[in-house]
Design a protein around this motif. Structure first.
Motif, PDB file in Angstrom:
ATOM      1  N   THR A 298       0.843  -1.189   0.000  1.00  0.00           N
ATOM      2  CA  THR A 298       0.000   0.000   0.000  1.00  0.00           C
ATOM      3  C   THR A 298       0.880   1.241   0.000  1.00  0.00           C
ATOM      4  OG1 THR A 298      -1.739  -1.125   1.251  1.00  0.00           O
ATOM      5  CG2 THR A 298      -1.785   1.282   1.241  1.00  0.00           C
ATOM      6  N   VAL A 299       0.631   2.150  -0.933  1.00  0.00           N
ATOM      7  CA  VAL A 299       1.388   3.403  -1.043  1.00  0.00           C
ATOM      8  C   VAL A 299       0.450   4.548  -0.685  1.00  0.00           C
ATOM      9  CG1 VAL A 299       2.785   4.871  -2.551  1.00  0.00           C
ATOM     10  CG2 VAL A 299       2.763   2.382  -2.900  1.00  0.00           C
ATOM     11  N   TYR A 300       0.831   5.345   0.305  1.00  0.00           N
ATOM     12  CA  TYR A 300      -0.008   6.454   0.756  1.00  0.00           C
ATOM     13  C   TYR A 300       0.321   7.727  -0.018  1.00  0.00           C
ATOM     14  CZ  TYR A 300      -1.307   3.398   4.586  1.00  0.00           C
ATOM     15  OH  TYR A 300      -1.792   2.340   5.316  1.00  0.00           O
ATOM     16  N   PRO A 301      -0.681   8.572  -0.276  1.00  0.00           N
ATOM     17  CA  PRO A 301      -0.422   9.834  -0.978  1.00  0.00           C
ATOM     18  C   PRO A 301       0.576  10.693  -0.204  1.00  0.00           C
ATOM     19  CG  PRO A 301      -2.778   9.390  -0.854  1.00  0.00           C
ATOM     20  CD  PRO A 301      -2.110   8.391   0.036  1.00  0.00           C
ATOM     21  N   SER A 302       1.494  11.314  -0.925  1.00  0.00           N
ATOM     22  CA  SER A 302       2.550  12.097  -0.282  1.00  0.00           C
ATOM     23  C   SER A 302       2.810  13.378  -1.053  1.00  0.00           C
ATOM     24  CB  SER A 302       3.844  11.281  -0.197  1.00  0.00           C
ATOM     25  OG  SER A 302       4.918  12.063   0.277  1.00  0.00           O
ATOM     26  N   GLN A 303       3.114  14.443  -0.310  1.00  0.00           N
ATOM     27  CA  GLN A 303       3.569  15.691  -0.903  1.00  0.00           C
ATOM     28  C   GLN A 303       5.002  16.007  -0.487  1.00  0.00           C
ATOM     29  OE1 GLN A 303       1.747  18.540  -2.881  1.00  0.00           O
ATOM     30  NE2 GLN A 303       1.260  16.484  -3.619  1.00  0.00           N
ATOM     31  N   GLY A 304       5.663  15.049   0.154  1.00  0.00           N
ATOM     32  CA  GLY A 304       7.076  15.205   0.490  1.00  0.00           C
ATOM     33  C   GLY A 304       7.948  14.577  -0.577  1.00  0.00           C
ATOM     34  N   ASN A 305       9.243  14.486  -0.294  1.00  0.00           N
ATOM     35  CA  ASN A 305      10.151  13.807  -1.222  1.00  0.00           C
ATOM     36  C   ASN A 305      10.399  12.376  -0.759  1.00  0.00           C
ATOM     37  OD1 ASN A 305      11.645  14.671   1.041  1.00  0.00           O
ATOM     38  ND2 ASN A 305      13.552  14.670  -0.118  1.00  0.00           N
ATOM     39  N   PHE A 306       9.347  11.755  -0.241  1.00  0.00           N
ATOM     40  CA  PHE A 306       9.387  10.378   0.231  1.00  0.00           C
ATOM     41  C   PHE A 306       7.985   9.796   0.126  1.00  0.00           C
ATOM     42  CE2 PHE A 306       9.171  13.453   3.695  1.00  0.00           C
ATOM     43  CZ  PHE A 306       7.931  13.188   4.218  1.00  0.00           C
ATOM     44  N   LEU A 307       7.908   8.461   0.173  1.00  0.00           N
ATOM     45  CA  LEU A 307       6.629   7.753   0.140  1.00  0.00           C
ATOM     46  C   LEU A 307       6.546   6.825   1.349  1.00  0.00           C
ATOM     47  CD1 LEU A 307       6.515   6.785  -3.647  1.00  0.00           C
ATOM     48  CD2 LEU A 307       5.178   8.570  -2.528  1.00  0.00           C
TER      49      LEU A 307
END
Length: 588
Positions: A298-307
Motif C-alpha cells: 500500500t502506497v499512501y499519498p505524499s507531498q514530500g520527497n518520500f513515500l
C-alpha cells in the motif's frame, strides 16, 4: 556487513545508521540511499566542483557571523532579517524552541518527526500525542486536533506540513484557520521542512501569515531542499519578538563556512534549484506508480520527497530492511521505532528512476521469494500489529503518554491509594497531571478520533483498523475504550458549517523597512466543528501515478497543466530565478 547490520541499527535508537558508519562497514562504498530524505538533483555537479576547488579556504577560516549569513538568505528570499533566525540544522532550532518557548506541555500528531516528541520529553514536558489513524490514511483532521488540544489544556501545538513519515498535506487556508483558532496558546509551530517538494498548491507556505501573529513560528529546512544534510542549516520565521528571542540565544558562529559558501552561491543557481524540485515531483509520481504495482503493498499519498508504504501481510519490516541492505545494497527506513507507527511500514525516499527500478527489483525478491533465501519472514501472531521490539517500546510510551515505565509505576502507586477518583502522582519529568472528571468527554457522531491515555490513566488498546480495499486485511487489535479525559473550557464558539469560501489572501508583510514591527492578529478565529469537515478521500486500491493531495485536487488540476510542465508564478524584483519565500512560485 551482514553480521553487523542488526547491531548498527540497534545502536542508533530513533534514526538509521549514518552513511559514514555504513561505508566503514562495507570498506568504503555506501549503499544506495532510500532512507535520508535528500534532494538528489541539487547542488549541481558544477556547484560541487566549485566547492571542491575552494575546500581548503572554506575549512581553514572562520565563517562570517550568523547575522551576515542570515542577511544574505533573507535578501534571497525577500524576508525581513528581524523575522528570521538561522540554526545549525532545524534540530538546533527545535531544541531552542523547546527550552525558551515550551512551558509545561506540547501537542503533536503522531507518527511524525521524532524530535517533536523526544525533545520536550527530555526536558520534562508533557507531550500530548494525537494519533493519526491508519484506517484514515494517517490524515490529520485539524478540527479534531483542536478539540484534543482544548481537552488536554495543552500550551503548545505543532503541525508538520507535509508530515514525516507519511507525507500528508494540509492546504494553506486550513493551516491559517487553525493558527487563528489557537491564538491563545503559548505557541503554534508549523514545521514546513519538506514543503518545497509539494505541488498541491502554488503558494502553500504560511511564512507571511506567521510574521503577522504573535505566537506562530514556521520552521524551514535548507539541508533537505538543497541536498546537503551534512552542512546542517535551517531557519525559522516568526514575529520579530519571537525570532529575536531565539536568535539572541544562538552562538555567534553557530553556522559553519560551508553553510555560508552555499548561501552566497544560491543567487546564481535559482533556475537549477527549481528544476531539481520539478524533477523530484515527477520522480515521486513515477515511483508511486511502480511501487503500487507490487502485490499487497500500500502506497499512501505524499507531498514530500518520500513515500510511506505498508508492507504486505506476512512481511516484517526489520527483516525486509536488513535483507535489502545486505543482499541488494539498498538502505530503506523501517518505521517500527516511530511512535504511532510499526515495523509494517517503510518510508522510501524519492530517487531517480534508475534507482527506483533497482528498489522494486529488490523488494520483489525479498517479499515474494524470488531469491535463494525465499520470502521475507512472516510476522509473529501477536494480535497487536506490532512486530518489532522498538515498536513495543513506542507502544509503551504511547499508552502512558510519554511516561514509559515510570508512568506505569505512577499508575500502580495511584491504584494502591484507594482513591479511585484521583490520578496518580506524575513520574519525574512528565508534567502536571490533568484533573479527573466524573464522565468522559462526549464525542460527536462524526468525530471518531480516540484520545490517547493521560500519564495517570491505564494502558489503552489500539483502535480497530478498517481493512484497505483490494488489500489483505491487517491483523485486527481489540477495539479501544477511551478513558475519561478532563474537559477544558473552549474560548470560542465553534461554528457548525465549513466556510464556503476560502479566506482572502493575507496582506503583504509590512516589515519592508527595518524596525517596523507588525501588529498581532486582532481576534482569534474559531475552528469549525469536527462534523463539518469533509471526510478525506481515501484511495480505493493501490495508489495510481499522479498522487493527488489528500482530500483535494491533483497538482495538474490545481495548476491547469498536465502536471509535468512548470506553472507560472508571481515574480519579485530580486534575483530573477529564485522562488519567493511564501509560496515557492515558479519564476521565469
Amino acid at each position: 556487513m551482514a553480521d553487523n547490520v542488526t547491531s548498527l541499527f540497534r545502536s542508533t535508537a530513533a534514526h538509521s545508521p549514518s552513511m559514514a558508519a555504513l561505508a566503514r562497514e562495507s570498506d568504503g562504498a555506501g549503499p544506495v540511499d532510500f532512507c535520508i530524505p535528500c534532494n538528489p538533483y541539487f547542488p549541481t555537479p558544477a556547484m560541487f566542483e566549485d566547492m571542491a576547488t575552494r575546500l581548503r579556504e572554506i575549512i581553514t577560516y572562520y565563517p562570517s557571523s550568523a547575522d551576515t549569513i542570515t542577511a544574505e538568505l533573507c535578501s534571497l528570499l525577500q524576508l525581513p532579517p528581524q523575522c528570521v533566525a538561522m540554526g545549525n540544522g532545524s534540530t538546533e532550532l527545535i531544541t531552542w524552541i523547546d527550552h525558551l518557548l515550551v512551558r509545561e506541555s506540547l501537542a503533536v500528531p503522531v507518527p511524525t518527526f521524532g524530535r517533536w516528541t523526544d525533545q520536550p520529553m527530555e526536558t520534562g514536558k508533557r507531550v500530548d500525542m494525537f494519533p493519526l489513524q491508519e484506517s484514515g490514511g494517517f490524515a490529520l483532521d485539524l478540527a479534531q486536533y483542536a478539540e484534543f488540544i482544548r481537552a488536554r489544556g495543552t500550551k503548545v501545538a505543532v503541525i508538520c506540513n507535509p508530515n514525516n513519515p507519511d507525507g500528508g498535506f494540509l492546504h494553506k487556508h486550513a493551516v491559517v484557520q487553525f493558527m487563528d483558532a489557537m491564538a491563545d496558546l503559548d505557541l503554534v509551530v508549523i514545521d514546513e521542512s519538506f514543503l518545497e517538494f509539494a505541488d498541491a498548491e502554488v503558494e502553500p507556505s504560511v511564512v507571511q501569515e506567521a510574521m503577522l501573529r504573535p505566537n506562530v513560528i514556521v520552521l524551514r529546512s535548507l539541508g533537505k531542499n538543497f541536498g546537503l544534510h551534512g552542512i546542517r542549516f535551517g531557519y525559522l520565521v516568526a514575529n520579530p519578538a519571537l525570532a529575536g528571542r531565539v536568535r539572541s540565544m544562538l552562538p555567534k558562529w553557530n553556522l559553519n563556512s560551508f553553510a555560508e559558501h552555499v548561501v552566497f552561491m544560491l543567487k546564481e543557481h535559482g533556475t537549477e534549484y527549481q528544476q531539481s524540485l520539478h524533477q523530484v515531483r515527477r520522480d515521486r509520481m513515477d515511483m508511486s506508480g511502480q511501487l503500487s504495482s507490487l502485490p499487497g503493498l500500500t502506497v499512501y499519498p505524499s507531498q514530500g520527497n518520500f513515500l510511506f508504504v505498508r508492507l504486505p501481510v506476512g512481511a516484517e519490516g526489520t527483516v525486509v530492511r536488513d535483507r535489502m541492505l545486505t543482499e541488494h545494497r539498498l538502505l530503506v527506513r523501517e518505521c517500527g521505532n516511530k511512535i504511532g507507527s510499526s515495523s509494517r511500514f517503510l518510508r522510501l525516499v524519492v530517487r531517480p528512476q534508475v534507482d527506483v527500478r533497482r528498489l522494486v527489483s529488490g523488494l520483489e525478491q525479498v517479499l515474494y521469494g524470488t531469491s535463494r533465501r525465499g520470502a521475507a519472514v512472516p510476522e509473529q501472531a501477536t494480535g497487536t500489529g506490532y512486530s518489532s521490539g522498538t515498536a513495543a517500546i513506542d507502544r509503551l510510551f504511547s499508552e502512558t503518554n510519554g511516561a514509559g515505565t515510570q508512568g506505569l509505576a505512577a499508575q500502580a502507586i495511584g491504584a494502591g491509594t484507594g482513591a479511585p477518583g484521583l490520578p496518580a502522582a506524575p513520574a519525574a519529568g512528565i508534567g502536571m497531571p490533568l484533573p479527573a472528571v466524573p464522565s468522559p468527554l462526549p464525542v460527536g457522531a462524526d468525530a471518531g478520533m480516540p484520545m490517547p491515555a493521560a500519564a495517570s490513566s491505564g494502558p489503552q488498546q489500539m483502535p480497530q483498523q478498517a481493512p484497505q480495499p483490494m488489500q489483505p486485511p491487517p491483523m485486527q487489535p481489540p477495539p479501544m475504550q477511551s478513558p475519561p479525559v478532563p474537559q477544558q473550557p473552549v474560548p470560542q464558539q465553534m461554528p457548525q458549517q465549513m466556510p464556503q469560501q476560502m479566506p482572502q489572501q493575507m496582506p503583504q508583510h509590512p516589515l519592508a523597512a527595518p524596525g517596523q514591527v507588525p501588529a498581532p492578529a486582532p481576534v482569534p478565529a474559531p475552528m469549525p466543528a469536527a462534523a463539518s469537515y469533509p471526510s478525506p478521500q481515501m484511495p480505493t486500491g493501490p495508489t495510481p501515478p499522479g498522487v493527488p493531495a489528500r482530500g483535494g485536487l491533483t497538482a495538474a488540476q490545481v495548476r491547469g497543466t498536465d502536471g509535468l510542465s512548470q506553472a507560472p508564478g508571481a515574480s519579485w524584483s530580486g534575483a530573477q530565478s529564485w522562488p519567493e519565500a511564501a509560496g515557492m512560485g515558479q519564476l521565469s
